[in-house]
Design an enzyme around this catalytic site. Structure first.
Site, PDB file in Angstrom:
ATOM      1  N   GLY A   1       0.840  -1.189   0.000  1.00 45.67           N
ATOM      2  CA  GLY A   1       0.000   0.000   0.000  1.00 45.67           C
ATOM      3  C   GLY A   1       0.875   1.239   0.000  1.00 45.67           C
ATOM      4  CB  CYS A   2       0.539   4.465   1.791  1.00 46.81           C
ATOM      5  SG  CYS A   2       1.489   5.953   2.159  1.00 46.81           S
ATOM      6  CG  PHE A   3       5.845   4.614  -1.265  1.00 44.67           C
ATOM      7  CD1 PHE A   3       5.425   5.834  -0.771  1.00 44.67           C
ATOM      8  CD2 PHE A   3       6.182   4.541  -2.608  1.00 44.67           C
ATOM      9  CE1 PHE A   3       5.340   6.957  -1.593  1.00 44.67           C
ATOM     10  CE2 PHE A   3       6.104   5.655  -3.434  1.00 44.67           C
ATOM     11  CZ  PHE A   3       5.690   6.857  -2.929  1.00 44.67           C
TER      12      PHE A   3
END
Length: 420
Positions: free
Chosen positions: A32-34
């Site tokens: 997901g969001c890094f």
């Protein structure tokens, strides 16, 4: 965690042999969001560097805007191209930590069953992914997947949707994405794990879903929080820890309301404060950055009557002899109608014969004072220190011992008798 360049510089300064640095390994993972993935995986002992990037898409070279723009076209049915996923390139020392242990951290720190989303971030660019470079990595990826799937199935989760494929078209992300949550500790991290431990690992504390029968179905405020959420901690310290509002409140780490209750839309940040009435969301306040007055104003607009709102937020005044509590004489405390914070004790109340409840002394720290030059007059306005709402004015024609007359709108007071 030392980035590779810093580790190299340190090695040269200390005179250590450079071949010791050669035995490192890297693998590219999508969670997901890094931003959150970078933070979580960098905390594994033996991990030397975690770099944010993009991988797994058709285009050889991309940047953040390219990924977002393509995802919009995909969602609108205007492109069938394979988009890149937000990923992290994890470099580790196999002498200190195995690939299996790195992947255990990967599995445990996100929900790999969600398909093209992670938490509140939706789109194929947020898919769960393992991009391998060697046959040995491929074998460990599938073996750990199968092991974790068994644990998830036992816990009631569906099949893992993680893409496991050869690495292609890896692009390092822009500098401002690197070490993002280190540079921006108040930044948003949308990772939500399943809280299911990988077999053989210590069991994780499980956040229980709220039980509807334990809540006030008529009106209930629920604060949706997340792990490692600095704003959640700030909201708790500045608002929740001293909560005395008449609105009942409860907090949860689960992103779902109680069974049978309904959110109007998906949560996308924490903390999110949702007001439910009759088990249905009627309003929400998303995020918190120390803006207490704005939060209390939001809640006030939900629970106060239109007349109370006019006084509280528009510096209005009720007509003389029409407000509440004019004849209230019981021992007790007059409180802010939104926060429940004490304002005046009833033994400081007196009959000023003006048509408004009057007091000669507030409780310590209960009020703030503001110059008011409206209506061609010069007066001192008083507001509630806890919520910032307008209460009335203070004049110098009151009785001893203070000589003050706090002329207050009764409709923005609540009364709590002693013993309650």
């Amino acid at each position: 965690m030392l980035p590779i360049k810093r580790l190299l510089l340190t090695t040269l300064i200390l005179g250590l042999p450079l071949p010791a640095l050669a035995a490192t390994e890297s693998i590219v993972l999508g969670m997901g969001c890094f931003w959150g993935a970078e933070k979580r995986l960098s905390e594994i002992p033996g991990v030397l560097d975690v770099e944010s990037g993009y991988a797994g898409g058709d285009a050889p070279r991309v940047g953040y805007r390219d990924v977002l723009d393509l995802e919009k076209r995909i969602q609108r049915g205007k492109s069938d191209a394979r988009n890149h996923a937000e990923v992290v390139k994890v470099t580790f020392d196999p002498a200190q930590v195995s690939l299996e242990r790195v992947l255990i951290g990967f599995w445990e720190n996100h929900d790999p069953t969600q398909g093209d989303r992670q938490g509140n971030d939706v789109g194929s660019n947020y898919r769960s992914a393992i991009y391998w470079e060697t046959e040995a990595q491929r074998q460990v990826a599938f073996a750990t997947r199968d092991t974790y799937q068994a644990a998830l199935t036992t816990a009631g989760y569906g099949p893992i949707t993680t893409e496991i494929a050869p690495l292609r078209h890896y692009n390092r992300a822009e500098d401002y994405h690197q070490d993002y949550l280190t540079k921006n500790p108040d930044g948003y991290c949308g990772l939500v794990s399943t809280q299911v431990a990988y077999p053989g690992q210590p069991a994780k504390p499980v956040a229980e879903r709220l039980v509807a029968s334990a809540l006030n179905r008529e009106r209930q405020l629920i604060v949706f929080e997340a792990e490692d959420c600095r704003f959640c901690e700030q909201f708790r310290a500045e608002v929740l820890d001293d909560w005395s509002s008449p609105v009942p409140v409860v907090s949860t780490l689960k992103a779902q309301p109680p069974a049978g209750w309904r959110l109007e839309k998906t949560l996308f940040a924490t903390p999110t404060m949702v007001l439910f009435e009759d088990g249905r969301e009627v309003s929400r306040y998303t995020g918190y950055k120390g803006d207490k007055d704005r939060f209390w104003a939001w809640l006030g607009f939900q629970i106060l009557t239109p007349e109370q709102q006019r006084i509280a937020f528009e510096q209005g005044t009720e007509r003389a002899f029409t407000g509440s509590h004019l004849d209230e004489k019981r021992p007790g405390v007059f409180v802010d109608p939104i926060t429940g914070a004490p304002l005046f004790r009833s033994d400081t109340k007196f009959d000023s014969r003006t048509g408004w409840p009057s007091f000669f002394n507030p409780l310590p720290g209960a009020l703030t004072y503001h110059e008011d030059r409206s209506r061609g007059m010069r007066r001192t306005e008083v507001r509630s220190a806890s919520s910032g709402i307008h209460l009335g004015h203070v004049f110098d024609d009151g009785p001893p011992p203070t000589g003050k007359r706090y002329c207050i709108n009764g409709n923005v007071l609540s009364f709590v008798p002693d013993g309650h």
